[in-house]
Scaffold this active site. Structure first.
Site, PDB file in Angstrom:
ATOM      1  N   ASP A 138       0.865  -1.175   0.000  1.00 46.49           N
ATOM      2  CA  ASP A 138       0.000   0.000   0.000  1.00 46.49           C
ATOM      3  C   ASP A 138       0.914   1.242   0.000  1.00 46.49           C
ATOM      4  O   ASP A 138       2.143   1.140   0.129  1.00 46.49           O
ATOM      5  CB  ASP A 138      -0.960  -0.017   1.200  1.00 46.49           C
ATOM      6  CG  ASP A 138      -2.181   0.863   0.945  1.00 46.49           C
ATOM      7  OD1 ASP A 138      -2.153   1.673  -0.002  1.00 46.49           O
ATOM      8  OD2 ASP A 138      -3.162   0.757   1.698  1.00 46.49           O
TER       9      ASP A 138
HETATM   10  C1  BGC Z   1      -5.027   3.216   0.217  1.00 48.12           C
HETATM   11  C2  BGC Z   1      -5.230   2.155  -0.821  1.00 48.12           C
HETATM   12  C3  BGC Z   1      -5.086   2.748  -2.200  1.00 48.12           C
HETATM   13  C4  BGC Z   1      -3.754   3.447  -2.317  1.00 48.12           C
HETATM   14  C5  BGC Z   1      -3.481   4.017  -3.688  1.00 48.12           C
HETATM   15  C6  BGC Z   1      -3.820   4.077  -0.026  1.00 48.12           C
HETATM   16  O1  BGC Z   1      -3.812   5.189   0.789  1.00 48.12           O
HETATM   17  O2  BGC Z   1      -4.944   2.600   1.489  1.00 48.12           O
HETATM   18  O3  BGC Z   1      -6.462   1.532  -0.650  1.00 48.12           O
HETATM   19  O4  BGC Z   1      -5.241   1.745  -3.159  1.00 48.12           O
HETATM   20  O5  BGC Z   1      -3.711   4.482  -1.372  1.00 48.12           O
HETATM   21  O6  BGC Z   1      -4.263   5.121  -3.952  1.00 48.12           O
END
Ligand code: BGC
Length: 773
Positions: free
Chosen positions: A297
């Protein structure tokens, strides 16, 4: 008249055909996968033999194009990094023009011309936005959910994207958590069915087609179980709970062929998921045989420094060795892996493995064949936000709404009635798509006001007043309306705003109050410790109720709310979540009775926040209350409220009524090879056509570990004309009785079981059977 037998045969055939089609798709995918495997291997072996260590490490670097920054940092110097071969892909870059430009740098200005992969959070639709995932889960309609994912893929892929960071399959039982909105609620079985439907919807039968996306299951794992519902917080749970209650949807998505998986921000057994070798290697790769790409993530690797897991060199090495292939945003891999290789803390095999998974994903997407295949200006103009897609989004929204209460049949409203539409959510377009709809066009969303006006046409009898601010505290409101989802603040005194609303109410036959949360009161980093409708809106509602006019409350929410007060005082409550682009039209469809509501809760609504975590599949404990008992000293209960939820899992009303008979079993005993057919008669006893979700639960009465009081094992959504009856059949086999025991073996234990069938987890009739030795 069609005979009953005919109808049963047709519905059985439809279900069978849908299942058979799904199996066939998976089979075709598997066979064609093996056939093309060797071709891919030859191609990638050759490519990797030419790559330097630096080029391999570059492939592991996933950067943000900057359209959705959800952490403390973004990325810079993008162009030069691509030219130096330091980037494997981008996310949050949209449109064929921008993507073509970036891809051109990679394939025309780098030594090996390796294409980039392009990801995006396409969570509940691309431009055509569907209800938030929690709302979609309340449809209990798997073909529709699959279709919504397919439309999202079709639109996003027409705009240059080839990878979506969805489905989010985190089970949650704590509605304080803001990201409750992004998941499918509390139940592992329902969650698994939805996970499968979404993966199949996004990926179709071939990732290389120009209208499919590679799915990314997230957040692996247990992200929805953070302590106290606070985002990014610590998780700690037993393995037995993990395997039985939280892991099934991830596994279902992987079994359905998901091409990638994203690690979560939380720790598991004290080790952050992003460097958790047990999770990423033993469980994911070895036990589950996952063959796709593992991505972190947003800055997940860097955050392990804050977790207290080492410096950037150490955490990057630990993540790689644990099984991470691609590093999102943080660039820890890029900055440290070469040094770590020289120092011996990672091996070239680790780097090769990660690079290989990145390249395989690109190969399967067809990017080596044609790096620009998703960049077609014509498709981008014709395939996105089409009338047909919006029609399906509208249907999905109507099906996501859950009718929580309808005393005196206040709903549906007659179009001839004079309506007062009141509330801070009544005239907001920008809040309708809901959280995590980064690609939506906010200006094209349909507000409640517009939806009702369109339905009423020239005879427009709508009187509108805002009535109150969203929140009393302007700073809280500011935090709750970020990302352009503003609700303008009204600086008039509260009394003046209420008076204006009451003047409107007095001229009306019925009041529709659009209240609740703004879309950014749920979603990432949007946890709340108070999950009621904000006080300032409640005071408005009290004033409206005091007029004595019938009141319909539309509740906007990204989580189960504490609606105890509203349940007590408001005659009619329609829970509408955030319904996507077509929210206003869909609300009008249901308010005026053109569509009969059929949504069912996928998560329990508590009586108050003190009951959390509250979920239907709890354990009995050694001191349970007897049925119907409210409180008894020295039993497991509270002094101030009963153990009952406000609205149970699986609950939702309709404008008609359904009766479901007691289940009839084809046999009283099951063996490891036989099945039992469970049949019920479902009757629409009301005056309108409607859909009912017939739900089947089991209870394993004695186990080597304690078993839940009820577990969902099957459901069918059936349509019945007014007065019509249908027999609904389910087949139970030993597979439905299995669970993970304390050795984590997946077993069914011989003994007595109960089977329950009904229209919510709390309204069922039961029968008994046993599993023989
Ligand atoms: C989130 C994810 C997301 C990623 C990319 C993160 O802050 O937890 O769910 O896919 O950002 O945008």
């Amino acid at each position: 008249m069609r005979s009953l037998k005919y109808l049963i045969a047709i519905s059985a055939l439809t279900i069978y055909t849908a299942c058979a089609q799904q199996k066939q798709n998976l089979q075709t995918l598997k066979t064609s996968n093996t056939a093309s495997q060797s071709k891919m291997d030859i191609f990638l072996n050759d490519l990797m033999s030419k790559m330097t260590v630096e080029e391999k490490i570059g492939q592991l670097n996933l950067l943000t194009g900057g359209e959705a920054i959800t952490g403390s940092t973004g990325n810079s110097d993008l162009e030069n990094k691509v030219k130096r071969g330091e980037v494997g892909g981008f996310f949050s870059l949209t449109s064929p023009q921008k993507i073509r430009k970036a891809q051109d740098l990679a394939v025309n200005h780098t030594r090996l011309k390796i294409p980039l992969i392009f990801g995006l959070d396409v969570i509940h639709g691309y431009k055509t936005t569907f209800p938030i995932p929690l709302g979609m889960s309340a449809t209990w309609d798997m073909p529709l959910i699959q279709k919504s994912a397919q439309i999202a893929a079709e639109e996003a892929a027409a705009d240059g994207i080839n990878w979506t960071f969805s489905p989010m399959v985190d089970i949650s039982r704590d509605p304080r958590w803001g990201r409750f909105s992004e998941g499918s609620g509390e139940d592992p079985f329902l969650g698994s069915e939805i996970a499968k439907a979404m993966v199949i919807g996004y990926q179709g039968d071939d990732l290389a087609k120009i209208n499919t996306l590679m799915a990314c299951v997230k957040h692996f794992a247990l992200y929805g179980a953070g302590e106290a519902g606070r985002d990014y917080n610590t998780v700690d749970m037993s393995k037995v709970r993990m395997y039985n209650e939280y892991l099934p949807p991830y596994k279902a998505a992987i079994d359905a062929g998901a091409g990638s998986i994203m690690t979560s921000f939380n720790e598991i057994d004290g080790v952050p998921a992003t460097a958790n070798k047990w999770l990423l290697d033993d469980l994911l790769r070895k036990d589950w045989q996952f063959k796709g790409l593992v991505v972190t993530d947003y800055t997940g690797i860097n955050e392990m420094v804050e977790h207290g897991f080492g410096d950037l060199n150490q955490v990057s090495a630990l993540a790689l060795k644990a099984g991470v292939d691609m590093d999102m945003v943080g660039e820890g891999f890029l900055l440290t892996l070469k040094k770590s290789l020289e120092a011996g803390s990672v091996s070239i095999e680790d780097i090769n493995r990660a690079c290989r998974f990145v390249l395989e994903a690109k190969y399967k997407l067809g990017l080596f064949e044609d790096p620009f295949k998703y960049c077609d200006d014509e498709r981008s103009k014709t395939k996105i936000f089409t009338a047909e897609n919006r029609k399906i989004a509208r249907e999905a929204a109507t099906k996501s709404f859950v009718l929580l209460k309808n005393a005196n049949n206040v709903l549906p409203i007659k179009k001839t009635d004079k309506i007062a539409l009141i509330g801070p959510l009544a005239d907001s377009k920008v809040n309708m798509p809901g959280t995590w709809s980064v690609s939506t066009d906010l200006s094209k969303a349909i507000s409640v006001r517009k939806g009702l006006e369109d339905a009423l046409g020239a005879s427009n009898k709508l009187i509108y007043a805002v009535g109150s601010n969203l929140l009393e505290d302007p700073e809280y409101q500011e935090r709750a309306t970020m990302f352009g989802r503003t609700i303008p603040r009204d600086n008039r005194p509260e009394a003046e705003m209420i008076k204006e609303a009451l003047d409107a109410a007095k001229q009306s036959d019925v009041i529709v109050a659009a209240l609740g949360e703004s879309s950014e009161m749920s979603g990432e980093s949007s946890s709340r410790t108070d999950i009621k409708i904000p006080d300032v809106q409640r005071r408005l509602l009290e004033a409206l109720l005091a007029t004595g006019k019938p009141v319909v409350l539309l509740v906007f929410n990204g989580r189960p709310l504490d609606l105890s007060w509203e349940n007590k005082h408001v005659p009619s409550i329609l829970n509408v979540w955030f319904g996507g682009s077509e929210t206003g039209h869909a609300i009008a469809d249901v308010l005026f009775g053109d569509v009969n509501p059929s949504g069912k809760l996928s998560a329990t609504f508590p009586q108050n926040i003190g009951q959390i975590p509250i979920y239907y599949s709890h354990k009995n404990t050694g001191r349970p209350l007897a049925e119907g008992e409210w409180f008894k000293k020295f039993k497991s209960n509270y002094l101030d409220v009963s153990n009952e939820p406000l609205y149970p899992f699986g609950y939702g009303l309709s404008y008609t009524n359904f009766e479901i008979s007691a289940p009839v079993l084809s046999a009283k005993s099951m063996t490891s090879t036989s099945t039992i057919q469970v049949s019920v008669q479902v009757k629409n006893t009301g005056a309108r056509d409607g859909e009912e979700v017939v739900q089947l639960y089991i209870r394993d009465l004695v186990g080597s570990i304690t078993r839940p009081v009820k577990e969902l094992k099957a459901f069918q959504k059936v349509f019945l004309k007014a007065g019509e009856s249908k027999q609904v059949n389910f087949k139970l086999s030993i597979e439905d009785l299995k669970f993970y025991n304390s050795n984590l073996d997946f077993v069914a234990e011989p003994g007595d079981f109960k089977v329950f069938v009904g229209n919510s987890s709390a309204n069922t009739k039961s029968a008994d059977f046993n599993l023989s030795k």
